[in-house]
Design a protein around this motif. Structure first.
Motif, PDB file in Angstrom:
ATOM      1  N   ASP A 138     -43.124 -38.607  -3.880  1.00  0.00           N
ATOM      2  CA  ASP A 138     -43.348 -38.201  -2.491  1.00  0.00           C
ATOM      3  C   ASP A 138     -44.249 -36.964  -2.495  1.00  0.00           C
ATOM      4  N   HIS A 139     -44.761 -36.601  -1.322  1.00  0.00           N
ATOM      5  CA  HIS A 139     -45.550 -35.366  -1.253  1.00  0.00           C
ATOM      6  C   HIS A 139     -45.692 -34.887   0.187  1.00  0.00           C
ATOM      7  N   GLU A 140     -46.071 -33.633   0.312  1.00  0.00           N
ATOM      8  CA  GLU A 140     -46.461 -33.013   1.567  1.00  0.00           C
ATOM      9  C   GLU A 140     -47.858 -32.450   1.353  1.00  0.00           C
ATOM     10  N   PRO A 141     -48.873 -32.965   2.051  1.00  0.00           N
ATOM     11  CA  PRO A 141     -50.259 -32.533   1.801  1.00  0.00           C
ATOM     12  C   PRO A 141     -50.416 -31.020   1.805  1.00  0.00           C
ATOM     13  N   GLY A 142     -51.079 -30.524   0.755  1.00  0.00           N
ATOM     14  CA  GLY A 142     -51.368 -29.102   0.659  1.00  0.00           C
ATOM     15  C   GLY A 142     -50.195 -28.240   0.248  1.00  0.00           C
ATOM     16  N   SER A 143     -49.022 -28.830  -0.004  1.00  0.00           N
ATOM     17  CA  SER A 143     -47.842 -28.022  -0.288  1.00  0.00           C
ATOM     18  C   SER A 143     -47.138 -28.433  -1.578  1.00  0.00           C
ATOM     19  N   PHE A 154     -39.132 -33.719 -10.653  1.00  0.00           N
ATOM     20  CA  PHE A 154     -39.879 -32.480 -10.845  1.00  0.00           C
ATOM     21  C   PHE A 154     -40.664 -32.184  -9.568  1.00  0.00           C
ATOM     22  N   LEU A 155     -40.653 -30.920  -9.170  1.00  0.00           N
ATOM     23  CA  LEU A 155     -41.403 -30.498  -7.988  1.00  0.00           C
ATOM     24  C   LEU A 155     -42.629 -29.704  -8.426  1.00  0.00           C
ATOM     25  N   HIS A 156     -43.800 -30.220  -8.062  1.00  0.00           N
ATOM     26  CA  HIS A 156     -45.075 -29.530  -8.259  1.00  0.00           C
ATOM     27  C   HIS A 156     -45.382 -28.846  -6.934  1.00  0.00           C
ATOM     28  N   GLY A 184     -30.804 -33.585   2.099  1.00  0.00           N
ATOM     29  CA  GLY A 184     -31.787 -33.096   3.074  1.00  0.00           C
ATOM     30  C   GLY A 184     -33.148 -33.747   3.009  1.00  0.00           C
ATOM     31  N   GLY A 185     -33.399 -34.521   1.954  1.00  0.00           N
ATOM     32  CA  GLY A 185     -34.664 -35.245   1.852  1.00  0.00           C
ATOM     33  C   GLY A 185     -35.885 -34.337   1.826  1.00  0.00           C
ATOM     34  N   ARG A 186     -36.936 -34.758   2.534  1.00  0.00           N
ATOM     35  CA  ARG A 186     -38.207 -34.040   2.510  1.00  0.00           C
ATOM     36  C   ARG A 186     -38.091 -32.652   3.131  1.00  0.00           C
ATOM     37  N   ALA A 187     -37.222 -32.498   4.115  1.00  0.00           N
ATOM     38  CA  ALA A 187     -37.042 -31.184   4.739  1.00  0.00           C
ATOM     39  C   ALA A 187     -36.528 -30.180   3.718  1.00  0.00           C
ATOM     40  N   TYR A 188     -35.622 -30.616   2.853  1.00  0.00           N
ATOM     41  CA  TYR A 188     -35.111 -29.722   1.818  1.00  0.00           C
ATOM     42  C   TYR A 188     -36.224 -29.346   0.846  1.00  0.00           C
ATOM     43  N   LEU A 189     -37.042 -30.317   0.440  1.00  0.00           N
ATOM     44  CA  LEU A 189     -38.122 -30.023  -0.506  1.00  0.00           C
ATOM     45  C   LEU A 189     -39.131 -29.055   0.108  1.00  0.00           C
ATOM     46  N   ALA A 190     -39.408 -29.200   1.393  1.00  0.00           N
ATOM     47  CA  ALA A 190     -40.314 -28.266   2.067  1.00  0.00           C
ATOM     48  C   ALA A 190     -39.745 -26.855   2.043  1.00  0.00           C
ATOM     49  N   GLU A 191     -38.434 -26.752   2.266  1.00  0.00           N
ATOM     50  CA  GLU A 191     -37.783 -25.433   2.233  1.00  0.00           C
ATOM     51  C   GLU A 191     -37.797 -24.860   0.823  1.00  0.00           C
ATOM     52  N   LEU A 192     -37.574 -25.706  -0.183  1.00  0.00           N
ATOM     53  CA  LEU A 192     -37.598 -25.241  -1.571  1.00  0.00           C
ATOM     54  C   LEU A 192     -38.997 -24.791  -1.955  1.00  0.00           C
ATOM     55  N   ALA A 193     -40.020 -25.542  -1.561  1.00  0.00           N
ATOM     56  CA  ALA A 193     -41.399 -25.151  -1.856  1.00  0.00           C
ATOM     57  C   ALA A 193     -41.733 -23.814  -1.209  1.00  0.00           C
ATOM     58  N   GLU A 194     -41.238 -23.596  -0.003  1.00  0.00           N
ATOM     59  CA  GLU A 194     -41.479 -22.328   0.683  1.00  0.00           C
ATOM     60  C   GLU A 194     -40.777 -21.178  -0.051  1.00  0.00           C
TER      61      GLU A 194
END
Length: 243
Positions: A138-143, A154-156, A184-194
């Motif tokens: 999965d991914h979030e563009p630019g993040s 693994f989270l890049h 939490g799915g993608r919302a959790y990964l966005a929070e972790l990336a932040e």
């Protein structure tokens, strides 16, 4: 009249005599001898005189991918560790192979398309190797990108600091993070990336600094593996979009 050029836009004339890469192309009476040239490049790569550039076709895959006809042109790019010039070996569909040299900035702008998945052109042993490799999830563009290997996630994640640092980190999700992703799915990964970005992972005081797999031995190869997983996903997405 003099024309100003940006640094790195024009080749260094002295590179034509580089003892590392100038003599690597092998020619016969008909032009470039592609198999002999690939063997010379492979020897230089194995000895550390050249470095493969991620996002392009690995030299070992070039013959099979070129023969498949899936790409209009397939190219391996290898940077010389002596002069920093990039050797571009290109297999054209229906045409003779070519070898050219470029600066790093010129090489990045060469418009090769995404590399098709190995399953479409590799032999059984290469496909088995790919099964054990990293795969896009999965991914979030630019993040961030989420990739998987052997059941581990693994989270890049990209991070920056002012105008000085713009880089990425690779962390293996631990038990707490796996549970967070499950719930939490993608919302959790966005929070972790932040959180990773805000912690300044380039600093030793960041809780993510020592977890960054790119900082460890073999980090460059690991980064290349992640980039390959992303490239394979990009190719599949484009094929589905055009179908």
């Amino acid at each position: 009249m003099f024309v100003a050029q940006r640094p790195g836009e024009s080749p260094n004339p002295e590179a034509d005599d580089c003892p590392t890469c100038a003599d690597l192309p092998v020619h016969d009476g008909a032009g470039l001898d592609a198999p002999a040239t690939m063997a010379a490049l492979a020897a230089a790569l194995a000895s550390g005189r050249l470095r493969e550039d991620a996002g392009w076709v690995p030299l070992a895959d070039l013959p099979a991918l070129g023969a498949s006809g899936l790409m209009e042109w397939a190219e391996s790019q290898l940077t010389c560790e002596t002069c920093r010039r990039v050797t571009c070996l290109t297999l054209m569909r229906g045409d003779a192979p070519t070898l050219s040299y470029a600066t790093a900035s010129q090489a990045r702008r060469r418009p090769m398309g995404p590399i098709p998945p190995v399953e479409l052109w590799g032999d059984p042993s290469r496909v088995r190797q790919e099964v054990a490799a990293m795969h896009y999830v999965d991914h979030e563009p630019g993040s961030w990108f989420l990739v998987e290997q052997d059941g581990a996630l693994f989270l890049h994640a990209r991070y920056s600091y002012s105008a000085v640092i713009d880089d990425s980190i690779l962390v293996r999700l631990d038990a707490v993070e796996l549970a967070g992703h499950r719930d939490g799915g993608r919302a959790y990964l966005a929070e972790l990336a932040e959180r990773i970005h805000m912690s300044g992972p380039f600093r030793p005081t960041s809780p993510f600094h020592d977890r960054d797999l790119y900082r460890r031995e073999g980090g460059r190869a690991l980064r290349d593996a992640v980039m390959a997983a992303i490239a394979n996903h990009t190719w599949l997405a484009e094929q589905r979009g055009s179908g």
